[in-house]
Design an enzyme around this catalytic site. Structure first.
Site, short mmCIF file in Angstrom:
data_model
loop_
_atom_site.label_atom_id
_atom_site.label_comp_id
_atom_site.label_asym_id
_atom_site.label_seq_id
_atom_site.Cartn_x
_atom_site.Cartn_y
_atom_site.Cartn_z
CG ASP A 84 -2.19 0.89 1.08
OD1 ASP A 84 -2.16 1.56 0.10
OD2 ASP A 84 -2.73 0.93 1.97
CG ASN A 125 34.61 -36.98 -6.81
OD1 ASN A 125 35.66 -36.66 -7.91
ND2 ASN A 125 34.66 -36.42 -5.65
#
Length: 887
Positions: free
Chosen positions: A343, A682
């Protein structure tokens, strides 16, 4: 007995009974409870505390701290590890280490989050104690002020405008009592309440019964007295105060998205590792344990802890900036937020306004218009708003004190119909000394003029012409364009009347207008510019007139070229509105329900939406927003549902929150993306090596140790620097780009892993084991040494590359040159690499299947890591050019 049965039972039965019966059944009198009965009633019916609210219970906070998609993945892996490594393993191979490590990670992560949530709750509770209003009760014939928590069933409570009703009441006396039940129904309509006994013929729901008032609802105007029927958890508010929306929050959706990416990668890689290892090694049980370790290795085990630490650190930083983060997930919302709805009053403009002009219908100064407005404001019993305060301040004008004092003496209030957000005006009925009654109405220009058939000018009453609104516009439009708030004042003679009805508010005489100056805050323009710089679109959602909203927005730099009113919204289809809401930044003349519709449309369009509100009418929108923001002066129900409470209503604080949220967000993504891609690389290397090597390239315990060591170093990431460029735009909290990042950078590490495998298998290990490769060895001890050398070599290469690549991928810029990690991150990671390298030279290494390597290997290692970083830098540039982002 269910809550619904209890409410319908006790509450409804007293709605249909006389006051005298209430006194008898509840052991009270018109003078209230005696002091002796208070403790007895509290013992019988309980305390006036909502102890059972789900978001405030320790159980709820424990659940939110320890149960989330990331911890659930780890918990499942821990259970599988417990079964395979302990219950199904032989006495010689039994190892509970993996299970303990994973559980420790879950415990530490959840504890950090729980402590932060409890800390935020303590701050919020302290704030509530500061602003929580006391209530007026009558006990033993004496009026006294007590905390709302001390109310008991049977107490007589006195109500007045602005009060938050502290318990469920049966009203026994009212005077123009109007109540907003938005806190329990979400509806903004203002309801009139009375003390009349209801009839059993009335088929009304509980909340529609006019002689009942409910906890957490707000008195808009008037006065009343009620007997407490239900307190605490038995009250209606205790069951319906705040819906739990945690599962549907943007944070939860993003977390689920990331978790599913991890699960998909595991679903593909783990079976592949299991089959490849089983087929090549022949030991299916060992292969299953190894595949499990791969699943653990693929998962960033510290993910819950790092995320929680990032969120907690951000919340702690905001607490030092006049902001209470009630839900730490809101820190992510700050980082993702790309639309902020608010607002204008109190946010862009000051809370107080000044009366500039009081005019007749042609714009000339008019004392009568001011006097009528003054009577309306002084007589209505609603909550005073800035307009009323500005009007009532006129009685302090030099030379006007006697005039307004005489006015209040001549006229007395007879009745009123209060302001609400649909009508947008307030009516009061006043009587003069002769008993003549006059209806005075003031409010929104369009709404007031639509009820007028006449105008008053220089003492004459004339009919309004067909072009009446055009005449009005010619007087007020210029003031509206200048950003002034203009209201209309009308009146009507009603003869001798003692009560008002809505049908009386017709055929009125328009008397004139009042104009108020609603000046923008000095910091408003700067704050809006900051939001635009951060690519957060500010959208104004106001109930004010369109011209005022446009003027204010123009002054502070909000694009108001496309404006939409509530009436225009209602004329659009759902699809049309979803398109229009993207182009419109200023919405005016709105109802609370329309604010929710705007937020819902923005959600459907894929935005992360914040909403700043502080009133009863803002509660539905606060619940709809991804980040509900309120202020410490807001109504209690608004603060209850908000995720964030500002101790100052200032957009500059929000700017700091957004920046802090984006830093938090970026550091979380660094860990998730970099760790997941490194782990993927990995695991990809392990799959390739397992297919051709006669032994496992790394053991299950070594994979877990490697991840644990890396993750321990990453716990410092919440304290990392964040490049300014990373905070200039909102980021989406999702796993959409995680898979792409893993597939782009993970295989790069696999390239150097495979080169290291070749170097270890054909150069280093043979050089230290008699000059022959593993398959030519016959001595079991030498074979074990060969395996230990190989596994240690890859353990070190993987650790060095993972830690150093963290520095490379944490920034879009050139690492170590254009962008450096924070001092804590740099020191911890470098010291960590040194410490864990030294681990291989200790006796502990043997327990983990590791051994020390010759110093010349580290020259190869350094060369490999430098080449890896150079190739990754090239890949990083290509990735950024293609996708316009990195992390």
């Amino acid at each position: 007995m269910s809550k619904a049965t209890l409410l319908d039972g006790r509450m409804k039965q007293y709605a249909y009974r006389e006051t005298s019966e209430l006194y008898h059944d509840l052991s009270t009198t018109p003078d209230g409870l005696s002091s002796e009965l208070v403790d007895a009633m509290r013992e019988t019916y309980g305390k006036n505390q909502i102890a059972g609210r789900k978001t405030d219970t320790l159980f709820y906070r424990l659940r939110r701290a320890f149960i989330n998609p990331f911890t659930l993945i780890l918990f499942v892996l821990a259970l599988v590890s417990l079964i395979t490594d302990v219950f199904l393993a032989s006495n010689f191979t039994r190892n509970i280490t993996t299970f303990v490590i994973i559980c420790t990670m879950i415990l530490i992560s959840g504890t950090i989050r729980l402590l932060q949530e409890l800390r935020a709750k303590t701050a919020a509770d302290r704030l509530n104690q500061l602003v929580h209003a006391s209530v007026t009760v009558k006990r033993g014939g004496v009026l006294t002020e007590i905390p709302a928590e001390e109310l008991v069933v049977g107490d007589l409570v006195l109500l007045s405008a602005g009060d938050r009703i502290p318990a469920d009441l049966r009203l026994i006396q009212t005077t123009d009592l109007f109540v907003s039940q938005a806190a329990i129904t979400g509806e903004s309509a203002i309801l009139e309440k009375n003390s009349e006994r209801r009839s059993y013929d009335d088929q009304e729901s509980l909340t529609q019964l006019s002689n009942l008032a409910f906890m957490a609802t707000t008195v808009i105007s008037g006065k009343g007295t009620g007997i407490v029927l239900a307190v605490g958890n038995e009250a209606l508010y205790g069951n319906f105060v705040v819906p739990d929306t945690d599962g549907g929050s943007s944070f939860q959706r993003g977390a689920n998205s990331i978790a599913w990416v991890m699960i998909r990668f595991m679903a593909v890689l783990v079976p592949v590792v299991f089959l490849v290892s089983g087929l090549t090694k022949g030991n299916w049980l060992e292969s299953f344990v190894f595949a499990l370790s791969v699943a653990v290795g693929l998962t960033p085990e510290m993910l819950p802890m790092v995320i929680t630490t990032c969120l907690a650190k951000g919340s702690l930083a905001m607490s030092k900036k006049q902001t209470i983060i009630k839900n730490i997930n809101a820190m992510q919302g700050f980082g993702s937020m790309d639309v902020l709805c608010m607002d204008k009053t109190g946010t862009l403009t000051n809370e107080s306004i000044l009366l500039e002009y009081y005019m007749d219908v042609l714009g000339n100064e008019s004392e009568k218009t001011l006097e009528l407005a003054f009577l309306n404001s002084s007589c209505h019993s609603g909550v005073r708003n800035p307009i009323d305060n500005a009007i009532l301040a006129c009685k302090t004008m030099p030379g006007k004190e006697a005039q307004f004092a005489q006015l209040q003496t001549r006229f007395q209030k007879a009745d009123e119909i209060p302001f609400d957000y649909t009508r947008k005006y307030v009516s009061t009925l006043v009587t003069d000394e002769e008993g003549n009654c006059r209806l005075i109405l003031k409010g929104d220009i369009g709404q007031v003029v639509s009820r007028c058939r006449f105008i008053e000018y220089q003492g004459r009453t004339l009919p309004i012409e067909e072009s009446g609104m055009e005449s009005v516009a010619s007087v007020v439009d210029e003031m509206l364009d200048d950003g002034m708030k203009v209201i209309a004042v009308a009146q009507k003679e009603l003869g001798c009347r003692r009560a008002l009805a809505p049908e009386d508010e017709t055929n009125l005489v328009l008397v004139g207008y009042l104009a108020f100056f609603d000046a923008p805050k000095k910091t408003a323009k700067q704050s809006i510019a900051a939001l635009n710089r951060l690519r957060v679109t500010p959208k104004i959602l106001t109930g004010d007139q369109a011209q005022i909203a446009v003027s204010i927005c123009r002054r502070v730099g909000i694009d108001s070229s496309n404006l939409m009113t509530g009436a225009q919204m209602n004329a659009l289809t759902v699809q049309q509105f979803r398109v229009a809401v993207e182009k419109t930044n200023v919405f005016a003349e709105l109802t609370p329900e329309q604010k929710v519709r705007i937020l819902s449309a923005l959600h459907e369009n894929g935005h992360t939406v914040g909403f700043l509100g502080d009133g009863i009418n803002d509660i539905p929108a606060l619940g709809e927003a991804d980040v509900g923001i309120s202020v410490d002066t807001a109504v209690d129900a608004a603060k209850d549902i908000a995720d964030v409470v500002l101790l100052q209503k200032d957009l500059n604080i929000l700017e700091q929150g957004i920046l802090e949220g984006r830093k938090t967000f970026t550091n979380m993504l660094k860990y998730i993306k970099i760790t997941a891609s490194s782990n993927f690389g990995n695991i990809l290397s392990i799959v390739c090596a397992s297919a051709v090597l006669p032994f496992l390239p790394i053991t299950a315990i070594q994979i877990l140790l490697l991840n644990l060591l890396y993750d321990v170093l990453c716990i410092v990431l919440p304290w990392d620097n964040v490049d300014e460029e990373e905070t200039l735009a909102p980021r989406e909290w999702t796993g959409k780009t995680l898979g792409r990042f893993m597939l782009s950078f993970g295989p790069i590490s696999s390239i150097f892993d495979l080169l290291t495998f070749l170097f270890l298998y054909f150069v280093l290990c043979p050089g230290l084991c008699g000059g022959i490769i593993y398959t030519q060895l016959t001595d079991p001890a030498m074979q074990l040494r060969y395996i230990a050398l190989f596994q240690t070599g890859w353990f070190l290469e993987s650790m060095w590359s993972q830690v150093l690549i963290l520095h490379l991928l944490r920034t879009k810029k050139i690492a170590f040159v254009q962008s450096r990690a924070s001092v804590p991150v740099f020191l911890i990671t470098m010291l960590g690499v040194a410490a864990f390298t030294c681990l291989t030279f200790t006796k502990t290494a043997g327990l983990l299947g590791l051994t020390h390597l010759p110093l010349w290997y580290f020259a190869y290692l350094l060369l490999t890591v430098v080449c890896y970083m150079l190739l990754t830098t090239v890949a990083k540039r290509i990735y950024q050019r293609h996708y316009q982002e990195l992390i």
